[in-house]
Design a protein around this motif. Structure first.
Motif, PDB file in Angstrom:
ATOM      1  N   ALA A 226       0.824  -1.212   0.000  1.00 35.26           N
ATOM      2  CA  ALA A 226       0.000   0.000   0.000  1.00 35.26           C
ATOM      3  C   ALA A 226       0.857   1.260   0.000  1.00 35.26           C
ATOM      4  O   ALA A 226       0.538   2.247  -0.678  1.00 35.26           O
ATOM      5  CB  ALA A 226      -0.926  -0.010   1.218  1.00 35.26           C
ATOM      6  N   LEU A 227       1.951   1.242   0.760  1.00 33.67           N
ATOM      7  CA  LEU A 227       2.838   2.407   0.824  1.00 33.67           C
ATOM      8  C   LEU A 227       3.442   2.697  -0.543  1.00 33.67           C
ATOM      9  O   LEU A 227       3.436   3.851  -1.011  1.00 33.67           O
ATOM     10  CB  LEU A 227       3.935   2.143   1.852  1.00 33.67           C
ATOM     11  CG  LEU A 227       5.017   3.205   2.027  1.00 33.67           C
ATOM     12  CD1 LEU A 227       4.419   4.559   2.370  1.00 33.67           C
ATOM     13  CD2 LEU A 227       6.009   2.770   3.113  1.00 33.67           C
ATOM     14  N   ALA A 228       3.947   1.666  -1.210  1.00 31.68           N
ATOM     15  CA  ALA A 228       4.525   1.869  -2.541  1.00 31.68           C
ATOM     16  C   ALA A 228       3.467   2.345  -3.526  1.00 31.68           C
ATOM     17  O   ALA A 228       3.710   3.260  -4.328  1.00 31.68           O
ATOM     18  CB  ALA A 228       5.156   0.568  -3.038  1.00 31.68           C
ATOM     19  N   TYR A 229       2.296   1.752  -3.461  1.00 32.53           N
ATOM     20  CA  TYR A 229       1.205   2.134  -4.353  1.00 32.53           C
ATOM     21  C   TYR A 229       0.815   3.596  -4.133  1.00 32.53           C
ATOM     22  O   TYR A 229       0.656   4.366  -5.098  1.00 32.53           O
ATOM     23  CB  TYR A 229       0.019   1.206  -4.125  1.00 32.53           C
ATOM     24  CG  TYR A 229      -1.279   1.672  -4.728  1.00 32.53           C
ATOM     25  CD1 TYR A 229      -1.434   1.770  -6.112  1.00 32.53           C
ATOM     26  CD2 TYR A 229      -2.353   2.022  -3.921  1.00 32.53           C
ATOM     27  CE1 TYR A 229      -2.625   2.208  -6.662  1.00 32.53           C
ATOM     28  CE2 TYR A 229      -3.546   2.450  -4.460  1.00 32.53           C
ATOM     29  CZ  TYR A 229      -3.685   2.546  -5.827  1.00 32.53           C
ATOM     30  OH  TYR A 229      -4.869   2.984  -6.376  1.00 32.53           O
ATOM     31  N   ASP A 230       0.680   4.008  -2.889  1.00 32.84           N
ATOM     32  CA  ASP A 230       0.282   5.391  -2.607  1.00 32.84           C
ATOM     33  C   ASP A 230       1.314   6.383  -3.119  1.00 32.84           C
ATOM     34  O   ASP A 230       0.970   7.444  -3.655  1.00 32.84           O
ATOM     35  CB  ASP A 230       0.071   5.588  -1.101  1.00 32.84           C
ATOM     36  CG  ASP A 230      -1.235   4.984  -0.606  1.00 32.84           C
ATOM     37  OD1 ASP A 230      -2.028   4.512  -1.436  1.00 32.84           O
ATOM     38  OD2 ASP A 230      -1.457   4.974   0.621  1.00 32.84           O
ATOM     39  N   VAL A 231       2.590   6.064  -2.949  1.00 33.93           N
ATOM     40  CA  VAL A 231       3.660   6.947  -3.419  1.00 33.93           C
ATOM     41  C   VAL A 231       3.595   7.127  -4.937  1.00 33.93           C
ATOM     42  O   VAL A 231       3.915   8.201  -5.465  1.00 33.93           O
ATOM     43  CB  VAL A 231       5.029   6.373  -2.986  1.00 33.93           C
ATOM     44  CG1 VAL A 231       6.163   7.013  -3.776  1.00 33.93           C
ATOM     45  CG2 VAL A 231       5.246   6.579  -1.492  1.00 33.93           C
ATOM     46  N   MET A 232       3.174   6.098  -5.649  1.00 31.80           N
ATOM     47  CA  MET A 232       3.166   6.141  -7.117  1.00 31.80           C
ATOM     48  C   MET A 232       1.919   6.767  -7.707  1.00 31.80           C
ATOM     49  O   MET A 232       1.876   7.062  -8.909  1.00 31.80           O
ATOM     50  CB  MET A 232       3.325   4.722  -7.670  1.00 31.80           C
ATOM     51  CG  MET A 232       4.682   4.112  -7.401  1.00 31.80           C
ATOM     52  SD  MET A 232       4.926   2.521  -8.243  1.00 31.80           S
ATOM     53  CE  MET A 232       3.820   1.448  -7.339  1.00 31.80           C
ATOM     54  N   GLN A 233       0.887   6.977  -6.920  1.00 33.23           N
ATOM     55  CA  GLN A 233      -0.377   7.474  -7.462  1.00 33.23           C
ATOM     56  C   GLN A 233      -0.255   8.887  -8.032  1.00 33.23           C
ATOM     57  O   GLN A 233       0.595   9.665  -7.613  1.00 33.23           O
ATOM     58  CB  GLN A 233      -1.439   7.478  -6.371  1.00 33.23           C
ATOM     59  CG  GLN A 233      -2.025   6.132  -6.050  1.00 33.23           C
ATOM     60  CD  GLN A 233      -3.288   6.290  -5.218  1.00 33.23           C
ATOM     61  OE1 GLN A 233      -4.239   6.961  -5.630  1.00 33.23           O
ATOM     62  NE2 GLN A 233      -3.300   5.678  -4.051  1.00 33.23           N
ATOM     63  N   GLY A 234      -1.165   9.184  -8.958  1.00 32.49           N
ATOM     64  CA  GLY A 234      -1.256  10.512  -9.544  1.00 32.49           C
ATOM     65  C   GLY A 234      -1.122  10.471 -11.043  1.00 32.49           C
ATOM     66  O   GLY A 234      -0.389   9.640 -11.588  1.00 32.49           O
ATOM     67  N   PRO A 235      -1.835  11.319 -11.763  1.00 32.74           N
ATOM     68  CA  PRO A 235      -1.791  11.303 -13.229  1.00 32.74           C
ATOM     69  C   PRO A 235      -0.458  11.793 -13.774  1.00 32.74           C
ATOM     70  O   PRO A 235       0.331  12.412 -13.065  1.00 32.74           O
ATOM     71  CB  PRO A 235      -2.925  12.259 -13.620  1.00 32.74           C
ATOM     72  CG  PRO A 235      -3.059  13.180 -12.439  1.00 32.74           C
ATOM     73  CD  PRO A 235      -2.733  12.352 -11.238  1.00 32.74           C
ATOM     74  N   ASP A 236      -0.228  11.494 -15.034  1.00 31.24           N
ATOM     75  CA  ASP A 236       0.967  11.977 -15.726  1.00 31.24           C
ATOM     76  C   ASP A 236       0.600  12.226 -17.177  1.00 31.24           C
ATOM     77  O   ASP A 236       0.002  11.361 -17.837  1.00 31.24           O
ATOM     78  CB  ASP A 236       2.102  10.954 -15.633  1.00 31.24           C
ATOM     79  CG  ASP A 236       3.379  11.478 -16.270  1.00 31.24           C
ATOM     80  OD1 ASP A 236       4.050  12.306 -15.641  1.00 31.24           O
ATOM     81  OD2 ASP A 236       3.669  11.087 -17.412  1.00 31.24           O
ATOM     82  N   ALA A 237       0.973  13.382 -17.674  1.00 32.18           N
ATOM     83  CA  ALA A 237       0.554  13.784 -19.020  1.00 32.18           C
ATOM     84  C   ALA A 237       1.142  12.899 -20.116  1.00 32.18           C
ATOM     85  O   ALA A 237       0.592  12.838 -21.222  1.00 32.18           O
ATOM     86  CB  ALA A 237       0.938  15.246 -19.261  1.00 32.18           C
TER      87      ALA A 237
END
Length: 464
Positions: A226-237
């Motif tokens: 979950a920690l790794a997943y949360d760090v990676m979240q967010g859109p990218d153009a």
């Protein structure tokens, strides 16, 4: 103090932040373990030792200076070699790609993890161009299962499964198009997460089948996952398929439990009749979560057929220039499937997309009545390297595609899935926890509850 390579990543980060361990000591311990075990496992294709040492030294300097550290400070990381790693050619498990110019930047997900303090150890073995469920690479050699090195890891994220299970890397990255995170996690006995399609950006990674490709993490501990997943979240153009959704943290709610969640078991197509290990694992997880309802997911077989056609058509179109110029440099099994895809009638692809939409709508109907669905991950534990067939429900089937029997229908419609390992007296095998789109939080809550109760634990390989 000594470094325990099987200690959860978030605990390692906490100990480094407190000064109980140095990031450099942790890095050296993992590099030494890679040096000792990788020749037998063949999980890493590239080890970025000097880069890792520089990053670890920076983290220790920041701690000494009182500067804030990220949540993954000093935690070793590795990545399937279809993700760009600056300074290395992105080989994607192929012979042809290793002639490419070195990547100028890391993949976005690696950048985000490193910004959180992770230390990249290198690139990992994989099936050629990700078109594989076995972990047997014709160019780099077979990746071997840490629980029994005569057996497969599963693929195509073979090195990710082996490295994480063997204590060579507490967190690793892989990709999942038709099951390439879930199959290795199942056969290697670790946790994996295939997020919702479009949740994590695939920017600066080598594609396989664009409308089915996902990237996601492996870990030995659900909090780490979950920690790794949360760090990676967010859109990218750079990834047009990545949904423009704000991050939805899952870590704070891990311990909420499963009380009140409506959990069902997939039946029908997903029946485990005659599959002793898969049936025992699914039953154990269902009992622990209190799942008594069984639902027949009508159309799963059609969805799997659609996944085959879509994968064939899209990937063969992408690889056609390479096939025309250098067909002899492909693994023959990969090459022949690409060539078959190039001959598919366009109408079949269109019909497959219609079936995909229909099955998606059917699954949304089921998710109006339940929150989570449990399903087997693989029909068996890890087969022997070189094995070509598999008996499923009394029928002898080709092994390579049959390892994805239970993962492909779910990939086809991009649902989030947490893979949880069950280890009995023998080899491990996994169970899928499936949720509606964007509900990774529910998958991870259930996985955490299972880990907390000792039902699903990534046990260290006994033979290493």
């Amino acid at each position: 103090m000594s470094v325990d390579v099987f200690e959860p990543a978030h605990v390692l980060a906490q100990r480094i932040a407190k000064g109980e361990l140095s990031a450099q000591a942790v890095t050296e311990a993992f590099l030494a373990r890679i040096g000792a075990l990788n020749p037998g496992l063949n999980a890493f294709t590239d080890v970025t030792a000097e880069r890792a040492r520089r990053q670890a030294a920076r983290i220790d300097a920041d701690r000494a200076a009182g500067r804030p550290l990220g949540p993954l400070a000093g935690v070793p990381l590795s990545a399937k070699n279809l993700l760009d790693i600056a300074g290395l050619p992105t080989r994607a498990g192929s012979k042809i790609n290793r002639e490419r110019a070195p990547a100028g930047r890391d993949a976005v997900l690696i950048e985000r993890l490193e910004a959180a303090g992770a230390v990249l150890l290198g690139g990992l073995n994989m099936g050629e161009y990700a078109y594989d469920f076995t972990g047997e690479n014709a160019h780099d050699g077979a990746c071997r299962n840490p629980h029994d090195t005569a057996r497969m890891t599963g693929g195509s994220s073979s090195g990710s499964g082996a490295a994480t299970a063997a204590g060579l890397s507490p967190i690793s990255l892989g990709s999942d198009t038709n099951g390439s995170i879930r199959v290795p996690a199942s056969l290697c006995g670790i946790f994996g997460l295939k997020p919702t399609y479009g949740r994590l950006p695939r920017s600066r990674s080598f594609p396989f089948c664009d409308s089915l490709d996902h990237l996601g993490p492996f870990a030995r501990d659900v909090t780490d996952l979950a920690l790794a997943y949360d760090v990676m979240q967010g859109p990218d153009a750079e990834d047009p398929a990545c949904a423009q959704r704000p991050p939805e943290p899952t870590l704070p709610g891990l311990d909420q439990g499963v009380e009140g969640l409506r959990i069902a078991v997939a039946g029908g197509y997903f029946s485990t009749d005659g599959m002793k290990e898969a049936d025992a694992a699914l039953s154990q997880v269902a009992r622990a979560l209190g799942a008594t309802q069984v639902i027949d997911l009508e159309g799963a077989a059609i969805a799997r057929a659609a996944a085959f056609l879509i994968t064939n058509a899209e990937s063969s179109g992408f690889h056609l220039p390479r096939l025309k110029a250098r067909a002899h440099d492909f693994d023959p099994e990969t090459r022949d499937r690409f060539l078959a895809g190039a001959l598919l009638p366009a109408g079949w692809y269109v019909q497959a997309q219609r079936a995909r939409r229909w099955f998606h709508d059917e699954m949304m109907r089921y998710f109006s009545a339940v929150d989570l669905i449990l399903a087997p991950a693989t029909p068996c534990t890890a087969p022997l390297i070189g094995q070509k067939t598999l008996e499923v429900r009394g029928e002898v089937l080709p092994l390579r595609p049959s390892l994805g029997l239970f993962t492909q229908p779910i990939s086809c419609i991009g649902l989030p899935v947490a893979l949880v390992p069950v280890t009995g007296a023998g080899l491990p095998i996994g169970v899928q926890i499936i949720a509606a789109p964007w509900r990774e939080d529910l998958c991870l809550r259930a996985a955490y509850a299972l880990q907390s109760r000792g039902v699903c634990v990534a046990a260290p390989p006994a033979r290493l």
